[in-house]
Design a protein around this motif. Structure first.
Motif, PDB file in Angstrom:
ATOM      1  N   UNK A  10       0.833  -1.210   0.000  1.00 16.41           N
ATOM      2  CA  UNK A  10       0.000   0.000   0.000  1.00 16.41           C
ATOM      3  C   UNK A  10       0.871   1.266   0.000  1.00 16.41           C
ATOM      4  N   UNK A  11       2.007   1.190   0.713  1.00 15.97           N
ATOM      5  CA  UNK A  11       2.876   2.380   0.781  1.00 15.97           C
ATOM      6  C   UNK A  11       3.521   2.664  -0.568  1.00 15.97           C
ATOM      7  N   UNK A  12       3.687   1.617  -1.372  1.00 17.79           N
ATOM      8  CA  UNK A  12       4.158   1.845  -2.740  1.00 17.79           C
ATOM      9  C   UNK A  12       3.012   2.413  -3.576  1.00 17.79           C
ATOM     10  N   UNK A  13       1.846   1.790  -3.465  1.00 19.87           N
ATOM     11  CA  UNK A  13       0.726   2.202  -4.316  1.00 19.87           C
ATOM     12  C   UNK A  13       0.247   3.621  -4.018  1.00 19.87           C
ATOM     13  N   UNK A  14       0.447   4.063  -2.773  1.00 18.97           N
ATOM     14  CA  UNK A  14      -0.010   5.435  -2.499  1.00 18.97           C
ATOM     15  C   UNK A  14       0.856   6.468  -3.233  1.00 18.97           C
ATOM     16  N   UNK A  15       1.973   6.017  -3.800  1.00 12.90           N
ATOM     17  CA  UNK A  15       2.779   6.893  -4.661  1.00 12.90           C
ATOM     18  C   UNK A  15       2.176   6.999  -6.072  1.00 12.90           C
ATOM     19  N   UNK A  16       1.281   6.087  -6.384  1.00 13.49           N
ATOM     20  CA  UNK A  16       0.790   5.993  -7.768  1.00 13.49           C
ATOM     21  C   UNK A  16      -0.713   6.157  -7.918  1.00 13.49           C
ATOM     22  N   UNK A  22     -10.688   2.661   3.422  1.00 14.93           N
ATOM     23  CA  UNK A  22     -10.327   1.477   4.218  1.00 14.93           C
ATOM     24  C   UNK A  22      -8.822   1.244   4.194  1.00 14.93           C
ATOM     25  N   UNK A  23      -8.245   1.357   3.006  1.00 15.14           N
ATOM     26  CA  UNK A  23      -6.801   1.146   2.881  1.00 15.14           C
ATOM     27  C   UNK A  23      -6.035   2.198   3.678  1.00 15.14           C
ATOM     28  N   UNK A  24      -6.490   3.432   3.588  1.00 13.44           N
ATOM     29  CA  UNK A  24      -5.789   4.513   4.293  1.00 13.44           C
ATOM     30  C   UNK A  24      -5.860   4.335   5.808  1.00 13.44           C
ATOM     31  N   UNK A  25      -7.050   3.950   6.280  1.00 12.68           N
ATOM     32  CA  UNK A  25      -7.200   3.752   7.721  1.00 12.68           C
ATOM     33  C   UNK A  25      -6.356   2.573   8.195  1.00 12.68           C
ATOM     34  N   UNK A  26      -6.383   1.497   7.433  1.00 17.13           N
ATOM     35  CA  UNK A  26      -5.596   0.309   7.785  1.00 17.13           C
ATOM     36  C   UNK A  26      -4.116   0.639   7.848  1.00 17.13           C
ATOM     37  N   UNK A  27      -3.683   1.401   6.863  1.00 20.21           N
ATOM     38  CA  UNK A  27      -2.272   1.765   6.783  1.00 20.21           C
ATOM     39  C   UNK A  27      -1.878   2.700   7.934  1.00 20.21           C
ATOM     40  N   UNK A  28      -2.759   3.658   8.219  1.00 21.11           N
ATOM     41  CA  UNK A  28      -2.454   4.607   9.281  1.00 21.11           C
ATOM     42  C   UNK A  28      -2.282   3.877  10.620  1.00 21.11           C
ATOM     43  N   UNK A  29      -3.181   2.944  10.854  1.00 20.51           N
ATOM     44  CA  UNK A  29      -3.136   2.154  12.085  1.00 20.51           C
ATOM     45  C   UNK A  29      -1.849   1.341  12.162  1.00 20.51           C
ATOM     46  N   UNK A  30      -1.512   0.712  11.038  1.00 20.68           N
ATOM     47  CA  UNK A  30      -0.317  -0.137  11.021  1.00 20.68           C
ATOM     48  C   UNK A  30       0.948   0.696  11.281  1.00 20.68           C
ATOM     49  N   UNK A  31       1.053   1.810  10.586  1.00 17.67           N
ATOM     50  CA  UNK A  31       2.257   2.633  10.690  1.00 17.67           C
ATOM     51  C   UNK A  31       2.413   3.217  12.107  1.00 17.67           C
ATOM     52  N   UNK A  32       1.273   3.439  12.732  1.00 13.55           N
ATOM     53  CA  UNK A  32       1.268   3.980  14.099  1.00 13.55           C
ATOM     54  C   UNK A  32       1.992   3.055  15.077  1.00 13.55           C
ATOM     55  N   UNK A  33       1.832   1.767  14.863  1.00 14.48           N
ATOM     56  CA  UNK A  33       2.414   0.829  15.826  1.00 14.48           C
ATOM     57  C   UNK A  33       3.645   0.111  15.285  1.00 14.48           C
ATOM     58  N   UNK A  34       4.036   0.391  14.037  1.00 14.89           N
ATOM     59  CA  UNK A  34       5.164  -0.343  13.445  1.00 14.89           C
ATOM     60  C   UNK A  34       6.261   0.630  13.017  1.00 14.89           C
ATOM     61  N   UNK A  35       7.358   0.647  13.775  1.00 17.39           N
ATOM     62  CA  UNK A  35       8.476   1.561  13.466  1.00 17.39           C
ATOM     63  C   UNK A  35       9.074   1.292  12.090  1.00 17.39           C
ATOM     64  N   UNK A  36       9.245   0.012  11.782  1.00 18.48           N
ATOM     65  CA  UNK A  36       9.903  -0.345  10.521  1.00 18.48           C
ATOM     66  C   UNK A  36       9.096   0.197   9.339  1.00 18.48           C
TER      67      UNK A  36
END
Lengths: 60, 192
Positions: A10-16, A22-36
């Motif tokens: 998703x982080x690649x696709x958001x460049x394109x 749903x994807x944005x919310x899922x990603x935001x949640x994931x990035x919040x808790x995942x440093x990598x």
């Protein structure tokens, strides 16, 4: 919950394309808790900047 | 054409050629693109304050020449030749992610210190070019059409004959590989 592998897609696709809500919310949640993945997301921006710089002949 | 300008063109030629080769991966086509760029530059009568602004101008001409060549080639290269690169997909993902989808510990993305400072260093760009050059040819082509030449995915699909979703997959793979390469060869050392 997204895995890092899915999040990286998703982080690649958001460049394109514009991600769905749903994807944005899922990603935001994931990035919040995942440093990598949070690092990865920043790096996608850096990569794009580097490519722009390279593609415009703005390298030293 | 004054002799200074000629000297500058000669000095910048290797840079232009490397730029074109990286994207076209075809020495002959790269040579053509550079020749045409130099011709256009010789007939242009603009004045430049510095070599860097002259280089920027030349690169913008060259970028257009490369796009022209890609558009011409796009009609000649069968789309199926892209499929070969794609077999490497799972292999790449397996080296980066655990079976459960977590990053493997040895390749977990770390924080990159001060990218702007890196951009000012020639060595960084050598590493950057080497990492681009390391990508499989077709993957690199799609990635550079997108990020260096600035085409949108719609046009890339048209020129390469791949589907939009395939295009996203290829771009994703390029970014995974490029990020890993830059981190390993540059940022991991720079931030340590």
């Amino acid at each position: 919950m997204l895995s890092c592998k899915q999040a990286s897609e998703l982080m690649s696709q958001e460049q394109d394309r514009r991600l769905s809500l749903t994807e944005r919310l899922g990603l935001r949640l994931h990035v919040l808790i995942c440093d990598a993945c949070s690092n990865y997301r920043r790096q996608m921006g850096i990569l794009r900047q580097a490519c722009r710089r390279f593609g415009s002949g703005g390298t030293p | 054409m004054n002799p200074d300008r000629q000297a500058e063109l000669d000095a910048l030629r290797p840079d232009l050629l490397r730029f074109a080769r990286l994207q076209l991966r075809d020495a002959g086509a790269a040579e053509d693109a550079v020749q045409e760029t130099l011709l256009a530059a010789l007939t242009g009568s603009k004045n430049f304050e510095s070599r860097s602004s002259y280089k920027t101008w030349l690169i913008s001409i060259l970028r257009n020449k490369i796009v022209d060549i890609i558009r011409m080639q796009g009609r000649e290269v069968p789309a199926s030749s892209l499929a070969k690169d794609e077999e490497g997909d799972d292999a790449l993902a397996d080296t980066l992610f655990e079976p459960d989808g977590h990053w493997r510990p040895e390749v977990r993305p770390v924080r990159w210190a001060d990218p702007e400072a890196s951009f000012e260093q020639q060595q960084f760009w050598q590493v950057f070019e080497a990492c681009l050059d390391h990508l499989p040819a077709k993957t690199a082509r799609v990635f550079m059409m997108r990020e260096i030449l600035g085409l949108d995915t719609g046009e890339i699909c048209k020129e390469t004959g791949i589907s939009t979703s395939n295009c996203w997959v290829v771009l994703h793979r390029a970014r995974l590989a490029l990020r890993a390469c830059l981190e390993q060869r540059w940022f991991a050392g720079a931030s340590a």
